[in-house]
Design a protein around this motif. Structure first.
Motif, PDB file in Angstrom:
ATOM      1  N   GLY A 104       5.722  -0.027  -2.699  1.00  0.00           N
ATOM      2  CA  GLY A 104       5.956  -0.619  -4.011  1.00  0.00           C
ATOM      3  C   GLY A 104       5.619  -2.089  -4.028  1.00  0.00           C
ATOM      4  N   GLY A 105       6.064  -2.816  -2.998  1.00  0.00           N
ATOM      5  CA  GLY A 105       5.761  -4.240  -2.909  1.00  0.00           C
ATOM      6  C   GLY A 105       4.284  -4.505  -2.719  1.00  0.00           C
ATOM      7  N   TYR A 106       3.641  -3.722  -1.847  1.00  0.00           N
ATOM      8  CA  TYR A 106       2.213  -3.900  -1.588  1.00  0.00           C
ATOM      9  C   TYR A 106       1.389  -3.594  -2.847  1.00  0.00           C
ATOM     10  N   SER A 107       1.749  -2.520  -3.539  1.00  0.00           N
ATOM     11  CA  SER A 107       1.017  -2.155  -4.761  1.00  0.00           C
ATOM     12  C   SER A 107       1.166  -3.215  -5.838  1.00  0.00           C
ATOM     13  N   SER A 108       2.342  -3.814  -5.916  1.00  0.00           N
ATOM     14  CA  SER A 108       2.581  -4.819  -6.952  1.00  0.00           C
ATOM     15  C   SER A 108       1.723  -6.057  -6.739  1.00  0.00           C
ATOM     16  N   ILE A 109       1.519  -6.423  -5.483  1.00  0.00           N
ATOM     17  CA  ILE A 109       0.700  -7.611  -5.231  1.00  0.00           C
ATOM     18  C   ILE A 109      -0.766  -7.319  -5.558  1.00  0.00           C
ATOM     19  N   SER A 324       2.192  -6.803   6.773  1.00  0.00           N
ATOM     20  CA  SER A 324       3.646  -6.691   6.637  1.00  0.00           C
ATOM     21  C   SER A 324       4.071  -5.296   6.202  1.00  0.00           C
ATOM     22  N   CYS A 325       3.262  -4.654   5.359  1.00  0.00           N
ATOM     23  CA  CYS A 325       3.566  -3.297   4.898  1.00  0.00           C
ATOM     24  C   CYS A 325       3.615  -2.334   6.084  1.00  0.00           C
TER      25      CYS A 325
END
Length: 413
Positions: A104-109, A324-325
């Motif tokens: 989710g975090g990676y996709s958002s960036i 990081s992911c």
């Protein structure tokens, strides 16, 4: 180029350490490195140092959910103070949580980078048009959040009271001689980390056995949550003091959903956290106003940020997020496999001692007044425990930052 790659990897490495150690904030490492930057610049360049800061901030934002997931788990009889990640953890779905948050975090960036050209065009005008109304916008957002996150007027009044009390605490500590870094380390550790750990120890909570389900579904809800997280992260970048909990309320509005599932919450919350971190760096160029401690350091090292610098920071952020992911998933799975081998109560005690030790050492190194810092620390812990006892949302404690921001924008402070 080799120096850039080395400093990027070093930033990811240090960000991983700060992320998985609860209470160790990225700003703590940031201020230490920045304080010796004059010496470091004899051996490296400002761009290399900025690369370190950017990769550190992005990696920390990707990793910091791990200790909050696995440490300080409340009992199942709590309602509002228990986080969605803990709800899934208590069902044995922690591996699913790790992947939801990481992807989710990676996709958002990725989404934020794709829409960046649009943001470059519209955000400066929006910010300058809203700047004088930001104080009132913060009041409106918090009023809506307190109303919506509570089911009856009694809990709404208690939440408002906690919000105002934490705001008074924030005004007192942030306006003291301690400085922002020491103040934030002391307050946020006490309000969110130590109070939760102590409450968890008192209730003898434990982590149940976890299943091996690692599957997540990338459907329309996932994509909507990622997009809402990215946009909400940008909005948080424009409205100082707000945190992921307030951003989630904004995301819920963007999703047009009355009830967000734990999965939706985790995806949007992660997206908000990562997007806010990147946007705070972009804000230096877009609105000429750094929105985080790390962005302040970057702005000081490179005083005339150009579009080329922005594009470079985007590249560094993307590389850092990618590494990081992968690390978050690998480290998270390893921690889950081994967490049952430790005495949970003793582990919490060790972490409490560690965080307290960090605060004391930081105080001594910066020649702070021990008794005053101890008083602020104990007060913050007590207020955090009170929220747990009353079974209220800990997002109300963000008043420590929001109330001072409101008063500052209204010209009162």
């Amino acid at each position: 180029m080799i120096e850039i790659i080395i400093t990027l990897i070093l930033g990811v490495f240090v960000g991983t350490i700060t992320g998985i150690i609860p209470g160790l904030h990225v700003n703590t490492v940031g201020i230490i490195i920045f304080s010796i930057s004059t010496t470091l610049l004899k051996y490296t360049t400002p761009l290399c140092l900025c690369t370190f800061f950017v990769s550190l901030a992005i990696c920390h934002a990707m990793m910091e959910f791990l200790p909050s997931l696995l440490i300080g788990v409340p009992n199942e009889d709590t309602i509002l103070s228990i986080q969605p990640a803990h709800r899934l953890l208590l069902k044995g779905e922690s591996r699913k949580v790790i992947r939801l948050v990481s992807f989710g975090g990676y996709s958002s960036i990725i989404i934020l980078i794709l829409i960046m050209p649009i943001l470059f065009v519209i955000l400066p005008s929006i910010y300058h048009g809203l700047k004088k109304y930001i104080g009132y916008l913060l009041i409106i957002v918090m009023s809506i959040m307190i109303y919506k996150s509570n089911k009856n007027n009694i809990t709404r009044m208690m939440s408002l009271l906690i919000f105002l009390i934490s705001g008074i605490l924030g005004i007192i500590i942030l306006s003291s001689y301690l400085g922002n870094n020491m103040s934030l380390l002391c307050m946020l550790s006490g309000l969110f980390s130590i109070s939760t750990l102590l409450y968890s120890i008192n209730n003898e909570s434990s982590i149940p056995p976890q299943n091996n389900d690692k599957s997540i579904v990338v459907n329309s809800d996932f994509k909507k949550s990622v997009f809402a997280g990215s946009i909400s992260g940008c909005i948080l970048g424009l409205l100082p003091g707000l945190g992921p909990a307030q951003g989630t309320l904004i995301a819920q509005t963007l999703l047009f959903k009355k009830n967000i599932t734990p999965e939706d919450f985790l995806i949007t919350n992660s997206g908000i956290n990562i997007s806010d971190t990147l946007f705070s760096l972009m804000a230096i160029y877009l609105i000429n106003n750094p929105r985080s401690a790390i962005s302040v350091y970057v702005n000081d090292l490179i005083q005339n940020i150009t579009l080329n610098h922005v594009l470079f920071f985007i590249f560094v952020s993307l590389m850092s997020a990618s590494l990081s992911c992968i690390l978050a998933i690998k480290i998270g799975d390893r921690l889950i496999d081994n967490i049952s081998k430790f005495n949970y109560r003793k582990l919490n005690i060790v972490i409490i001692v560690l965080i307290t030790g960090i605060i004391l050492i930081y105080c001594i190194v910066n020649h702070g007044c021990l008794w005053y810092i101890f008083l602020c620390y104990i007060t913050s812990i007590a207020l955090g425990i009170l929220v747990n006892v009353l079974d209220l949302s800990k997002s109300n404690l963000m008043g420590v930052l929001i109330v001072p921001s409101i008063l500052m924008y209204l010209g009162i402070l």
